[in-house]
Design a protein around this motif. Sequence first.
Motif, PDB file in Angstrom:
ATOM      1  N   VAL A   8       0.848  -1.196   0.000  1.00 49.10           N
ATOM      2  CA  VAL A   8       0.000   0.000   0.000  1.00 49.10           C
ATOM      3  C   VAL A   8       0.886   1.249   0.000  1.00 49.10           C
ATOM      4  O   VAL A   8       0.616   2.207  -0.734  1.00 49.10           O
ATOM      5  CB  VAL A   8      -0.971   0.002   1.200  1.00 49.10           C
ATOM      6  N   TYR A  11       2.214   1.859  -3.411  1.00 46.40           N
ATOM      7  CA  TYR A  11       1.181   2.445  -4.269  1.00 46.40           C
ATOM      8  C   TYR A  11       0.950   3.909  -3.920  1.00 46.40           C
ATOM      9  O   TYR A  11       0.690   4.733  -4.790  1.00 46.40           O
ATOM     10  CB  TYR A  11      -0.132   1.647  -4.181  1.00 46.40           C
ATOM     11  N   LYS A 131      -5.282   5.367   0.886  1.00 43.85           N
ATOM     12  CA  LYS A 131      -4.710   4.071   1.257  1.00 43.85           C
ATOM     13  C   LYS A 131      -5.814   3.019   1.393  1.00 43.85           C
ATOM     14  O   LYS A 131      -5.655   1.879   0.937  1.00 43.85           O
ATOM     15  CB  LYS A 131      -3.930   4.178   2.564  1.00 43.85           C
ATOM     16  N   ILE A 134      -6.978   2.095  -2.093  1.00 42.31           N
ATOM     17  CA  ILE A 134      -6.012   1.243  -2.788  1.00 42.31           C
ATOM     18  C   ILE A 134      -6.094  -0.183  -2.262  1.00 42.31           C
ATOM     19  O   ILE A 134      -6.141  -1.143  -3.039  1.00 42.31           O
ATOM     20  CB  ILE A 134      -4.583   1.820  -2.643  1.00 42.31           C
ATOM     21  N   ALA A 135      -6.117  -0.337  -0.937  1.00 34.00           N
ATOM     22  CA  ALA A 135      -6.231  -1.676  -0.354  1.00 34.00           C
ATOM     23  C   ALA A 135      -7.519  -2.352  -0.797  1.00 34.00           C
ATOM     24  O   ALA A 135      -7.521  -3.547  -1.130  1.00 34.00           O
ATOM     25  CB  ALA A 135      -6.156  -1.595   1.166  1.00 34.00           C
ATOM     26  N   GLN A 146      -0.294  -8.159  -7.563  1.00 34.02           N
ATOM     27  CA  GLN A 146      -0.055  -6.834  -6.982  1.00 34.02           C
ATOM     28  C   GLN A 146       1.343  -6.343  -7.326  1.00 34.02           C
ATOM     29  O   GLN A 146       1.531  -5.193  -7.736  1.00 34.02           O
ATOM     30  CB  GLN A 146      -0.227  -6.878  -5.459  1.00 34.02           C
TER      31      GLN A 146
END
Length: 164
Positions: A8, A11, A131, A134-135, A146
């Motif tokens: 995460v 990203y 976050k 994204i998760a 991923q």
Amino acid sequence: MSVSAQTVEQYMDLLQRFVCLRVDLMLPEHMVRFKQQMEDSRGGAGSVEDYTFLFRIFTLLAASQSNAPPTMSELSANLKLPFSSTTRLIDWLVRARFVERLPDPHDRRVVRVHMTSSGEQLYQIGMDYNKQQIARLLIDFSAVEQAQLLRLLNKLLDAFSAGQ
């Protein structure tokens, strides 16, 4: 399938790089308070592009927290905006009390821009929201997928950066 905190964070780094490339992002729904405070300080609503630039400004200011705050000229250059447009956006953020102008200790002619605690809090709320999103988006991807997606998106971003 779970998403590691390290993935995460990677990203998030990628997202911040995209923001600095002038990719339009939408503000999360729970940031209505921010939008209202900005509209109140401006005396009217801003454009979607204004809000995108504001998010980019927050991202640039957050990235500079370990160094000296950026100057107005540096912000203008990083945003790829005319100095007058950058000044207008910073004025707006100052009136809303999300950023402050600071004199440079070495040169009185230079003005630096720093996020206030209120701005830092708002930025953190936005980053926490991103976050979570994204998760949520990556939950159905295997760890291999991923990692592959992250590698490919970094490759894409590097290609964008090389083309500028």
